[in-house]
Design an enzyme around this catalytic site. Structure first.
Site, short mmCIF file in Angstrom:
data_model
loop_
_atom_site.label_atom_id
_atom_site.label_comp_id
_atom_site.label_asym_id
_atom_site.label_seq_id
_atom_site.Cartn_x
_atom_site.Cartn_y
_atom_site.Cartn_z
CG ASP A 103 -1.69 1.55 1.17
OD1 ASP A 103 -2.44 1.85 0.62
OD2 ASP A 103 -2.23 1.89 2.26
CG ASP A 297 -4.04 4.46 -2.15
OD1 ASP A 297 -3.25 3.69 -1.93
OD2 ASP A 297 -4.59 4.95 -1.39
#
Length: 509
Positions: A103, A297
């Site tokens: 992430d 992201d």
């Protein structure tokens, strides 16, 4: 992650639509389907093509220190459709194997440390002789889901990563809500962003910072996610991908790498100059695209757009895709659009382009995704319909370049030079057709010289202002209370309050 999107379970609804345009008639077998589906089942993936390189070429694919060999890291990720990409990691002594979600939109390394109905196993701190607890509590909230636990440290190694064992800050997840999802095959999250996002504060060194400091590898990592255009399947292997730590692997992309500056080191914040749907410029003020931030992201499934931008994109797509207002649930993500099996819907939708400011700030470049990336195959119904979801959603937290876009590109996070690079991924193709494009440079003279500074105040600045105001209010309140406590009497010279006897002075201490 800002973060993972999930599907809404609702009852089946089928709508049949026909469309016409000018003098030509198109009969599009579109049906809107809302129902239960499992997007975490095994997926089909053509194995990643590995290009042989010469002796000189291999010098680009390895670190001179011998700690990393980039080719060894190729295809070290697996994934679930719509639920991110994870990597096998070894934690503790003796080592325990866990799959960890990669992430780039958060900064804590956190692993399940207690049973949960949606995971198969967890990190058992009690059996690791190298685990140390700090006794500090930690809590992290994402766009979807949150968890709580305690901070500690332990030894970490990565079978398909740098040849090193390092001591890493670990958040042991003891309870969570909406974080672990049904059918996921990962038991933790690897936050790859900057210390500013770490919880409970920036003193908690993130994983990649620790890896760079302890091994001396370059402060660069790059990410390839290979799920573009692949539908859910119950028979094939999970989707693959690569997380290259320490540099960029040249066999994973085609053409040139184009870089955009990192505007601020918290998320990987970039500057978006404009968006196009097909050949149509949305003609919005560039500050709209960057309000309140624009980030890259990997932990966010979709391309998320500020509300005004999202509405403009949907309007532009609707005009060219022949999808009528009756399909509004498709745009909002509450319904699936279904076509007769074998009938591809992608030819009815336009390309979408995002213009990013170049490292030469007077120029920009364009990253383009084809419909196969944002009209995403999900499941089939009774073997007669292929169903798709809309891979774009509205956001109140800024623009997020998530997996919908990233699956088309090999993305380099060059922290050493404060830039993010994009190149067309070698695995972003379907039936031999590339699903992403890059073009440039373009002059950015017609765009504001700064599309970011006038946007809404950023989150860290808001925190600073909030704490400063709270401290000021507390100090004023304290002074008022002390003044009320002082006796109301006339003082002679002998009773004069001096610095040494001041109640305020001692109370402030």
């Amino acid at each position: 992650m800002e973060k993972t999107q999930s599907m809404l379970p609702v009852r089946v609804l089928l709508l049949c639509c026909s469309f016409s345009l000018c003098s030509s008639m198109f009969s599009i077998p579109l049906k809107i389907f809302t129902g239960h589906f499992n997007s975490s089942v095994d997926l089909d993936l053509t194995p990643l093509r590995k290009i042989e390189t010469s002796g000189n070429g291999l010098s680009l694919a390895s670190d001179p220190s011998g700690i990393v060999n980039f080719l060894d890291m190729v295809n070290n990720l697996q994934g679930d459709s719509g639920r991110g990409y994870y990597m096998e990691m070894l934690i503790g002594t003796p080592s325990q194997t866990l799959n960890i979600l990669v992430d780039t939109g958060s900064s804590n390394f956190a692993v399940a440390a207690a049973p949960h109905p949606f995971i198969t196993h967890f990190f058992n701190r009690a059996v690791s002789s190298s685990y140390w607890t700090s006794g500090r509590a930690v809590q992290v909230r994402y766009t979807q889901g949150d968890w709580e636990g305690e901070l500690g440290t332990d030894l970490i190694s990565i079978p398909k990563g740098p040849n090193a064992t390092v001591t890493i800050n670990i958040a042991a997840i003891l309870s969570s809500e909406g974080f672990f999802l049904p059918g996921v095959n990962w038991q933790g999250i690897l936050g790859m962003a900057y210390p500013m996002l770490a919880r409970p504060d920036s003193s908690v060194e993130p994983f990649f910072n620790s890896l760079v400091r302890q091994t001396g590898i370059p402060d660069v990592f790059s990410l390839q996610m290979c799920g573009a255009g692949i539908a859910a399947s119950t028979t094939a292997d999970p989707v693959g991908g690569s997380l290259i730590m320490g540099g960029v692997e040249p066999t994973l992309y085609r053409g040139s790498m184009w870089y955009t500056p990192i505007m601020q080191e918290w998320y990987y914040q970039v500057e978006v100059l404009k968006l196009e749907v097909g050949d149509q410029n949305l003609n919005l003020d560039c500050r709209e695209y960057n309000s309140d931030k624009a980030i890259v992201d990997s932990g966010t499934t979709l391309l998320r757009l500020p509300v005004n931008v999202f509405n403009a994109v949907v309007d532009a797509i609707s005009q060219t895709s022949l999808i009528q207002d009756s399909a509004s649930g498709f745009w909002t993500g509450t319904k699936l659009a279904c076509w007769a099996m074998g009938e591809s819907p992608w030819r009815f939708f336009p390309k979408i382009s995002i213009y990013l400011r170049g490292t030469n700030t007077s120029q920009s470049f364009r990253i383009t995704i084809l419909p196969q990336l944002y009209i995403q195959p999900i499941t089939d119904v009774d073997g007669t319909l292929d169903c798709f979801r809309f891979g774009i959603s509205s956001s109140v937290n800024g623009l997020v370049i998530g997996a919908t876009v990233m699956e088309g590109f090999y993305v380099a996070f060059d922290r050493a030079q404060k830039r993010v690079g994009f190149a067309v991924s070698t695995c972003a193709e379907l039936a031999g057709q590339p699903l992403a494009e890059i073009a440039g440079p373009f002059l950015a003279e017609t765009v504001s010289s700064d599309c970011v500074s006038s946007s809404l105040l950023r989150e860290p600045l808001l925190w600073v202002l909030a704490y400063a105001l709270m401290g000021l209010c507390a100090l004023v309140l304290l002074v008022l209370v002390l003044l009320l406590m002082l006796p109301c009497r006339r003082r002679g010279r002998g009773s004069e309050i001096t610095d040494e006897s001041s109640l305020v002075r001692h109370r402030i201490k």
